[in-house]
Write an enzyme that holds these catalytic residues in place. Structure first.
Site, PDB file in Angstrom:
ATOM      1  N   ASN A   9       0.568  -1.313  -0.294  1.00 53.54           N
ATOM      2  CA  ASN A   9      -0.203   0.059   0.175  1.00 53.54           C
ATOM      3  C   ASN A   9       0.520   1.191  -0.610  1.00 53.54           C
ATOM      4  O   ASN A   9       1.594   1.865   1.315  1.00 53.54           O
ATOM      5  CB  ASN A   9      -0.710   0.011   1.271  1.00 53.54           C
ATOM      6  CG  ASN A   9      -1.706   0.806   1.475  1.00 53.54           C
ATOM      7  OD1 ASN A   9      -1.972   1.943   0.018  1.00 53.54           O
ATOM      8  ND2 ASN A   9      -2.391   1.126   2.437  1.00 53.54           N
ATOM      9  N   TRP A  10       0.923   2.166  -0.895  1.00 54.34           N
ATOM     10  CA  TRP A  10       1.514   3.307  -0.965  1.00 54.34           C
ATOM     11  C   TRP A  10       1.103   4.155  -0.839  1.00 54.34           C
ATOM     12  O   TRP A  10       2.471   5.170  -0.923  1.00 54.34           O
ATOM     13  CB  TRP A  10       1.600   3.083  -2.593  1.00 54.34           C
ATOM     14  CG  TRP A  10       3.383   2.429  -3.546  1.00 54.34           C
ATOM     15  CD1 TRP A  10       3.425   1.300  -3.124  1.00 54.34           C
ATOM     16  CD2 TRP A  10       3.169   2.247  -4.400  1.00 54.34           C
ATOM     17  NE1 TRP A  10       4.230  -0.042  -3.671  1.00 54.34           N
ATOM     18  CE2 TRP A  10       4.153   0.718  -4.959  1.00 54.34           C
ATOM     19  CE3 TRP A  10       3.670   3.357  -5.915  1.00 54.34           C
ATOM     20  CZ2 TRP A  10       4.847   0.911  -6.092  1.00 54.34           C
ATOM     21  CZ3 TRP A  10       3.809   2.877  -7.032  1.00 54.34           C
ATOM     22  CH2 TRP A  10       4.782   1.963  -6.565  1.00 54.34           C
ATOM     23  N   LYS A  11      -0.419   3.882  -0.547  1.00 48.68           N
ATOM     24  CA  LYS A  11      -0.702   6.081   0.088  1.00 48.68           C
ATOM     25  C   LYS A  11      -0.269   6.884  -0.777  1.00 48.68           C
ATOM     26  O   LYS A  11      -0.495   6.466  -2.106  1.00 48.68           O
ATOM     27  CB  LYS A  11       0.422   5.610   1.823  1.00 48.68           C
ATOM     28  CG  LYS A  11      -0.471   4.543   2.358  1.00 48.68           C
ATOM     29  CD  LYS A  11      -0.704   4.603   4.565  1.00 48.68           C
ATOM     30  CE  LYS A  11      -0.348   3.406   4.914  1.00 48.68           C
ATOM     31  NZ  LYS A  11      -0.690   3.475   5.912  1.00 48.68           N
ATOM     32  N   HIS A  93      -9.505   0.901   4.808  1.00 49.22           N
ATOM     33  CA  HIS A  93      -8.361   1.369   5.409  1.00 49.22           C
ATOM     34  C   HIS A  93      -8.828   2.197   6.070  1.00 49.22           C
ATOM     35  O   HIS A  93      -9.112   3.039   6.292  1.00 49.22           O
ATOM     36  CB  HIS A  93      -7.378   1.691   4.571  1.00 49.22           C
ATOM     37  CG  HIS A  93      -6.095   1.918   4.933  1.00 49.22           C
ATOM     38  ND1 HIS A  93      -5.203   2.636   5.777  1.00 49.22           N
ATOM     39  CD2 HIS A  93      -4.654   1.107   4.660  1.00 49.22           C
ATOM     40  CE1 HIS A  93      -4.209   2.682   6.490  1.00 49.22           C
ATOM     41  NE2 HIS A  93      -4.148   1.052   5.952  1.00 49.22           N
ATOM     42  N   GLU A  95      -7.136   4.430   7.875  1.00 47.10           N
ATOM     43  CA  GLU A  95      -7.038   5.726   7.433  1.00 47.10           C
ATOM     44  C   GLU A  95      -7.663   6.654   6.610  1.00 47.10           C
ATOM     45  O   GLU A  95      -8.435   7.709   6.483  1.00 47.10           O
ATOM     46  CB  GLU A  95      -5.621   6.538   6.813  1.00 47.10           C
ATOM     47  CG  GLU A  95      -4.497   5.635   7.363  1.00 47.10           C
ATOM     48  CD  GLU A  95      -2.945   5.587   6.316  1.00 47.10           C
ATOM     49  OE1 GLU A  95      -2.991   5.524   4.898  1.00 47.10           O
ATOM     50  OE2 GLU A  95      -2.025   4.732   7.356  1.00 47.10           O
ATOM     51  N   GLU A 165      -5.581  -4.874  10.421  1.00 48.66           N
ATOM     52  CA  GLU A 165      -4.447  -3.800  10.523  1.00 48.66           C
ATOM     53  C   GLU A 165      -4.938  -3.171  11.891  1.00 48.66           C
ATOM     54  O   GLU A 165      -5.484  -1.896  11.997  1.00 48.66           O
ATOM     55  CB  GLU A 165      -5.185  -2.672   9.451  1.00 48.66           C
ATOM     56  CG  GLU A 165      -3.982  -4.094   8.196  1.00 48.66           C
ATOM     57  CD  GLU A 165      -3.184  -2.753   7.182  1.00 48.66           C
ATOM     58  OE1 GLU A 165      -2.339  -2.565   7.005  1.00 48.66           O
ATOM     59  OE2 GLU A 165      -3.757  -1.696   6.716  1.00 48.66           O
ATOM     60  N   GLY A 171       2.634   2.490  10.667  1.00 49.80           N
ATOM     61  CA  GLY A 171       2.892   3.491  10.486  1.00 49.80           C
ATOM     62  C   GLY A 171       3.576   3.679  11.727  1.00 49.80           C
ATOM     63  O   GLY A 171       4.686   4.694  11.445  1.00 49.80           O
ATOM     64  N   SER A 211       3.350  -1.852   9.817  1.00 48.15           N
ATOM     65  CA  SER A 211       4.761  -2.526  10.783  1.00 48.15           C
ATOM     66  C   SER A 211       5.196  -3.707  10.262  1.00 48.15           C
ATOM     67  O   SER A 211       5.746  -4.418  11.154  1.00 48.15           O
ATOM     68  CB  SER A 211       4.957  -1.357  11.451  1.00 48.15           C
ATOM     69  OG  SER A 211       4.440   0.018  12.351  1.00 48.15           O
ATOM     70  N   GLY A 232       2.665  -1.603   4.574  1.00 45.25           N
ATOM     71  CA  GLY A 232       3.043  -0.099   3.972  1.00 45.25           C
ATOM     72  C   GLY A 232       4.528   0.370   3.919  1.00 45.25           C
ATOM     73  O   GLY A 232       4.605   0.102   2.339  1.00 45.25           O
ATOM     74  N   GLY A 233       4.825   0.979   4.686  1.00 43.64           N
ATOM     75  CA  GLY A 233       6.214   2.014   4.494  1.00 43.64           C
ATOM     76  C   GLY A 233       6.890   0.853   3.990  1.00 43.64           C
ATOM     77  O   GLY A 233       7.926   1.356   3.087  1.00 43.64           O
TER      78      GLY A 233
HETATM   79  P1  PGA Z   1       2.711   0.243   7.392  1.00 42.70           P
HETATM   80  O1  PGA Z   1       0.933   0.035   6.869  1.00 42.70           O
HETATM   81  O2  PGA Z   1       3.604  -0.630   7.033  1.00 42.70           O
HETATM   82  O3  PGA Z   1       3.410   1.165   7.595  1.00 42.70           O
HETATM   83  O4  PGA Z   1       2.311   0.444   9.172  1.00 42.70           O
HETATM   84  C1  PGA Z   1       0.256  -0.877   6.273  1.00 42.70           C
HETATM   85  C2  PGA Z   1      -0.932  -0.213   6.272  1.00 42.70           C
HETATM   86  O5  PGA Z   1      -1.507   0.591   7.307  1.00 42.70           O
HETATM   87  O6  PGA Z   1      -1.642  -0.311   4.930  1.00 42.70           O
END
Ligand code: PGA
Length: 248
Positions: A9-11, A93, A95, A165, A171, A211, A232-233
């Site tokens: 997930n590149w956001k 998600h 977010e 999640e 994050g 994470s 994500g990251g």
């Molecule tokens: P993260 O994000 O790996 O940076 O914690 C995961 C996500 O939001 O899908």
């Protein structure tokens, strides 16, 4: 047999050149396990062009509108995604829920339209830190997953994967331990059994996100009910993401 999935997930990150470079560099690796579904979720603007790169990755959308078409400035519909052969979408998600006020009711509208348009869905759920600390997290997760399964047809369940999640892990560098994650994944599979059937529950992929990185992926993926990861990251770094995929 349920699908094994690793998704990035590149956001809202990367300029177009950087996005192309990342796909190209990921594509230079060999991925020995052909049974893993590998998906990238770039910003929507890049979906079609990244799909045109002949890579080993599927390209999905981080979001989809709750509306089918019409006067909804700035939105992208499920029909539009299908029309460019984009087959995967992330829905729910944390977010999106938090910053864009997407409630369970809104999310189910998105799910229904995505299903009508034959999209595969990765539906995200998770508890926040307070729910984790006061031990109401299983109740919260049960509510989230019940709302989803009570509002769709059993025949559509095979199009849906779940991403667990925990919000406190997204994050933050804090990861759920394998025991914490496995507890929830097993719980969710049991909930899905009650809401649908054993057969559906056994065939539904439940992936972990929060994470997840090149160091901890293997111990998470070894758990019986963890079928992959939503990253994500660490999905923005070629070597790390490659290692995570190979940890499954
Ligand atoms: P993260 O994000 O790996 O940076 O914690 C995961 C996500 O939001 O899908």
């Amino acid at each position: 047999m349920r699908k094994k999935i690793v998704a990035g997930n590149w956001k809202m990150n990367l300029a177009y050149n950087e996005a192309k470079e990342l796909v190209n560099s990921l594509n230079q690796y060999q991925y020995p396990n052909q049974n893993i579904t590998k998906i990238l979720f770039p910003p929507q603007l890049y979906i079609q062009q990244l799909m045109n790169i002949n890579s080993q990755f599927l390209i999905g959308s981080q979001n989809v509108s709750q509306y089918n078409n019409g006067a909804y400035t700035g939105e992208v519909s499920a029909t539009m995604l299908t029309s460019i052969n984009c087959n995967y979408v992330l829905i729910g998600h944390s977010e999106r829920r938090h910053y864009f006020n997407e409630t369970d009711e809104i999310l189910i509208e998105k799910v229904k339209l995505a299903l009508q348009n034959n999209l595969n869905i990765i539906y995200c759920i998770g508890e926040d830190l307070i729910q984790r600390q006061n031990e109401t997290y299983l109740k919260h997760l049960s509510n989230q997953i019940s709302y989803l399964y009570n509002n769709i047809n059993k025949t559509d369940c095979y199009k849906i994967s779940i991403a667990y999640e925990p919000i406190w892990a997204i994050g933050t560098g804090l990861t759920a331990s394998p025991n914490q994650a496995e507890e929830v994944h097993a719980f969710l599979r049991n909930e899905i059994t009650k809401l649908t059937s054993i057969e559906i529950a056994e065939n539904t992929s439940i992936i972990y996100g929060g994470s997840c990185n090149a160091q901890n992926a293997k111990s998470l993926f070894e758990c019986a009910n963890i079928d992959g990861g939503l990253i994500g990251g660490a999905s923005l770094k070629t070597e790390d993401f490659y290692k995570i995929i190979n940890s499954l």
